[in-house]
Design a protein around this motif. Structure first.
Motif, PDB file in Angstrom:
ATOM      1  N   GLU A  32       0.862  -1.185   0.000  1.00  0.00           N
ATOM      2  CA  GLU A  32       0.000   0.000   0.000  1.00  0.00           C
ATOM      3  C   GLU A  32       0.899   1.236   0.000  1.00  0.00           C
ATOM      4  N   ASP A  33       0.647   2.137  -0.951  1.00  0.00           N
ATOM      5  CA  ASP A  33       1.527   3.301  -1.049  1.00  0.00           C
ATOM      6  C   ASP A  33       1.067   4.491  -0.209  1.00  0.00           C
ATOM      7  N   GLU A  34      -0.106   4.376   0.403  1.00  0.00           N
ATOM      8  CA  GLU A  34      -0.537   5.466   1.281  1.00  0.00           C
ATOM      9  C   GLU A  34      -0.176   5.100   2.720  1.00  0.00           C
TER      10      GLU A  34
ATOM     11  N   ASP B 229      -2.604  -3.557  -3.021  1.00  0.00           N
ATOM     12  CA  ASP B 229      -3.230  -2.394  -3.648  1.00  0.00           C
ATOM     13  C   ASP B 229      -2.915  -2.429  -5.146  1.00  0.00           C
TER      14      ASP B 229
ATOM     15  N   MET C  26      -3.178   0.449  -7.485  1.00  0.00           N
ATOM     16  CA  MET C  26      -2.482   1.652  -7.955  1.00  0.00           C
ATOM     17  C   MET C  26      -1.259   1.892  -7.078  1.00  0.00           C
TER      18      MET C  26
ATOM     19  N   LYS D 194     -12.135  -0.049  -2.351  1.00  0.00           N
ATOM     20  CA  LYS D 194     -11.906   1.214  -1.637  1.00  0.00           C
ATOM     21  C   LYS D 194     -13.110   2.115  -1.855  1.00  0.00           C
TER      22      LYS D 194
HETATM   23 CA    CA Z   1      -2.521   3.191  -4.095  1.00  0.00          CA
END
Ligand code: CA
Length: 229
Positions: free
Chosen positions: A15-17, A59, A61, A108
């Motif tokens: 997860e990039d967040e 995730d 993206m 999401k």
């Molecule tokens: Ca993402």
């Protein structure tokens, strides 16, 4: 993953967040899971090989390498459960289909509680399948990429191993030759339906020679093959 024995399992959170990842990890931890976090898609396979997680929360993206591509890459080497996290409902069929091969998905925005429930359900399903092999005595050793019959390693080629793993992974399901080819060759080389037939023939022969009492692979006329459940 080297995890305490009282852990419910290890989860690789991709997860990039950072805030979202932190919330997920908090909930996973509270539910008894050990987790590792990777934010960069380009670093996921390295982490996967190093950590050998029990489940991947992926995730779509991501910077570096997107989740769909990563799921395919994981599927090519492992049947570890993968739950995709997507913002696009219209993608779901593709994610769960053969082309990508995810086990489940979460849309999401999601509630962390829902995620924990899904993780638990997917792991239970997977472990049940692992501990109840569809063909008695026949098991896949994923880490060593080999198949065992009554604990004895079978002498299979890489393609025969993937064929057996695919069939064992979905007992009772009818596979067309084309679908099987997708699982056997990652590089989309040009092979014919007859190639599948010859691999099936060799796999059957090896299983029987190794002591399996009955041929577990059924030919379904006009359709393909299935493993008798
Ligand atoms: Ca993402």
């Amino acid at each position: 993953m080297n995890i305490p024995t009282d852990s419910a399992g290890s989860v690789l959170v991709v997860e990039d967040e950072p805030r979202l990842a932190a919330v997920l990890r908090d909930y996973l931890h509270a539910a008894g899971y050990h987790s590792e976090w990777v934010a960069d898609g380009a670093r996921v396979m390295e982490a996967f090989h190093a950590r050998r997680p029990d489940l991947v929360l992926l995730d779509i993206m991501l910077p570096g390498r997107d989740g769909v591509d990563l799921c395919r890459a994981i599927r090519a080497i492992s049947d570890v459960p993968v739950i995709m996290v997507t913002a696009r409902v219209e993608e779901i069929d593709r994610l769960l289909g053969l082309e990508v091969g995810a086990d489940d998905y979460i849309c999401k925005p999601f509630s962390p509680k829902e995620v924990i429930a899904r993780v638990g359900a997917v792991l239970r399903r997977y472990r049940h399948g692992q501990s109840n092999p569809p063909v008695a005595g026949l098991a896949i050793d994923e880490a060593a990429t080999r198949a065992l019959l009554h604990g004895q390693a079978l002498d299979l080629t890489a393609v025969e191993f993937r064929l057996l793993r695919t069939l064992l992974g979905s007992p009772g399901r009818v596979w067309s030759r084309e679908q099987l080819l997708d699982h056997l060759y990652a590089d989309h080389r040009v092979v014919t339906d007859r190639t599948v037939d010859s691999h099936v023939r060799n796999l059957r022969r090896k299983l029987l020679e190794a002591g399996l009492e009955e041929d577990p692979i059924r030919s379904i006329y006009g359709m393909g093959y299935r493993l008798e459940a």
